[in-house]
Enzyme design. Sequence first.
Site: not given
Ligand code: FEO
Length: 397
Positions: A23, A77, A79, A81, A144, A163, A191, A222
Amino acid sequence: METSLRPNIDWVGFVDWNVRDFHSYDTFRGATYNAYLVRDEKTALIDTVKAPYASNLLANIRELTDLSSVDYVVCNHAEPDHAGALGEVLKRLPNATLLCNQKCFDTLSMYFDTSDWKYEIVAEGDTRSLGSRTLAFVNTPMVHWPESMMTYVPEEKLLFSMDGFGQHYASSHRFDDENPLDVVMAEAKTYYANIVTPYGKQVHCTLDKASGLDIEMIAPSHGVIWRSHIPEIISAYRDWSNGKLAPKVLVIYDSMWESTGAMGEAIVRGATIDGVDVRLMHVRRTTLTEIAAEALDCPAIAFGSATLNRNMMPMASAALTYLKGLNPPKKATFAFGSYGWGIGGPEEVAKVLEAMKWDMIRPVLKTKYRPTPEILAECEQAGLELARKALAMAEAI
Ligand code: FEO
């Protein structure tokens, strides 16, 4: 590839070597979507992956256990991903119950038809026993998204940190001590700067909660898993969330016929004094991701643009919009740039810098068509003043 965090706790995620855009975050080193399987008397999957990689995740689980033996899927989370594959994964794990907080479930319900999902809502401090290990849930709102949480396994001193403490960094090695630390730390900073910067206060709360836990391993969603360099990443997060500044000046600009460029170079000459690191960044030769990373701990930024159609150059506008949204710690600043038969470029820059409530150290510095020697000398003087500000601000924190 070593994927075992502890006996019967394994990484089962996906390494996305080729992703270069997250993104609008330029992921030059790819990314990973980490998911983990905790096998005990009961088995729990901690998070999933991006939707296209559901089959890779399921294959990794299948190598370790039968899909029917998974009892829980924790969603830390919502999101996409991490939760993008959740719908498919829950379909393929016939005995799994989703564990997430209420806000997470509400968010997931906007992405998926959850009407036939088996789920249990967990709140801050709730636990679920897997047998010899426990899952304890810690809400970390805005690290996040509002629903974000982390999952702690006290018996293993292991924190699944979502995250938090992550990096966009694809590697064949899963652990911090198997990768070059300087690269991993630089990616962790990038990041933080691009994802977490607006939520510094919430990071403080998260660090305070983490400091109350006995932690030997941090497994983010991640990048690499922290087992040998936890003090370094915790210390870095404290510095970034405290707004710690380095003695540094950035000169960020866009130019049309190199007049604004010549002004920027003169500002750099003036700012180049002992103890100050100065960087010139052309917005069409540098990514927004790199600019954000450099801006995170930089106290002083000169921002310039030539005039195009009575406005600033479009990529200068993009960079300012991005920085405004990230809202990094306050900077000393001034606007500069050139104009020809129409005015507006540097003035429009100044308006955005003022709207960000940065400390304007001087009026707009501008030149008509080509900068004269006198204008360039003024640029050097402005650069010197900015560098002195940067030194003072870095020493004050
Ligand atoms: Fe806030 Fe890696 O997603």
